[in-house]
Design a protein around this motif. Structure first.
Motif, PDB file in Angstrom:
ATOM      1  N   ASN A  42       0.781  -1.238   0.000  1.00 44.49           N
ATOM      2  CA  ASN A  42       0.000   0.000   0.000  1.00 44.49           C
ATOM      3  C   ASN A  42       0.815   1.293   0.000  1.00 44.49           C
ATOM      4  N   VAL A  68      -1.553  -4.065  -3.257  1.00 45.48           N
ATOM      5  CA  VAL A  68      -2.698  -3.462  -2.584  1.00 45.48           C
ATOM      6  C   VAL A  68      -3.572  -4.543  -1.933  1.00 45.48           C
ATOM      7  N   TRP A  88     -10.515   1.068  -3.399  1.00 45.94           N
ATOM      8  CA  TRP A  88      -9.663   0.148  -4.124  1.00 45.94           C
ATOM      9  C   TRP A  88     -10.438  -0.939  -4.871  1.00 45.94           C
TER      10      TRP A  88
END
Ligand SMILES: [Zn+2]
Length: 206
Positions: A42, A68, A88
């Protein structure tokens, strides 16, 4: 042809102790690895640090990336040099908009997408993860075949001694766009370092 470790964490990931300087030193002296993707959790801070340290050297490629944590599991975004905007759930569209590619990280390990990966429009599957037990890598390889997607490898190193345990052979020069395109079109095969001390993986059909 180049060989790349496509999944590496620096100390900018809160669970890694790999100093960017150590990584670059090892890369420059490695006998056959030419490229790395920096895929911190991240954040892209580690990528910029590594890129800066390696900037004086022409014969290595530093691929921007980020791992991620989506609600369903981890995705590796390669060719992405910024943190995607939230939510996301849209990381795949974002990655394409910046010319990157999406790889499902260790699908059958903890934080993996598992079979949910089939619902994602991704470009490749990580079929050989240096931190995954062999049976999970085998399942990942089967998933890649089922989805008709290229399989890639990355050490997923969090400690310096875990670096370079596996690699992806890519039919490309060190040019970043060419590397990403080659992965996407399947001009890849995976391999494991002979002296790897991590999970031994019996390579088959790769
Ligand atoms: Zn990882």
């Amino acid at each position: 042809m180049i060989r790349a470790d496509l999944h590496i964490h620096t100390l900018f990931s809160n669970d890694s102790s790999i100093h960017p300087k150590t990584l670059v030193e090892q890369l420059l002296t490695h006998p056959y690895i030419d490229a790395v993707a920096i895929t911190d959790h991240n954040t892209v801070k580690g990528y910029y640090k590594v890129r800066e340290l390696a900037s004086a050297y022409q014969d290595v490629t530093i691929i921007p990336g980020i791992e991620v944590s989506t609600v369903d599991g981890d995705l590796l975004l390669l060719g992405v040099a910024e943190v995607p905007p939230e939510p996301w759930t849209n990381v795949i569209d974002f990655t394409r908009s910046v010319g990157g590619i999406v790889v499902v990280a260790h699908p059958y390990r903890e934080f993996g997408l598992g079979d949910l990966a089939k619902d994602y429009k991704v470009d490749a599957i990580e079929v050989l993860n240096g931190g995954s037990a062999p049976q999970f890598n085998v399942l990942a390889e089967e998933l890649a075949k089922e989805m008709g997607l290229p399989g890639v490898a990355g050490s997923d190193a969090h400690r310096a001694e875990e670096l370079w345990s596996v690699y992806t052979e890519i039919q490309a020069s060190t040019d970043l766009d060419e590397v990403l395109k080659a992965i996407k079109t399947g001009l890849v095969r995976v391999g494991q370092a002979e002296n790897s001390t991590r999970f031994k993986y019996k390579a088959h059909n790769i």
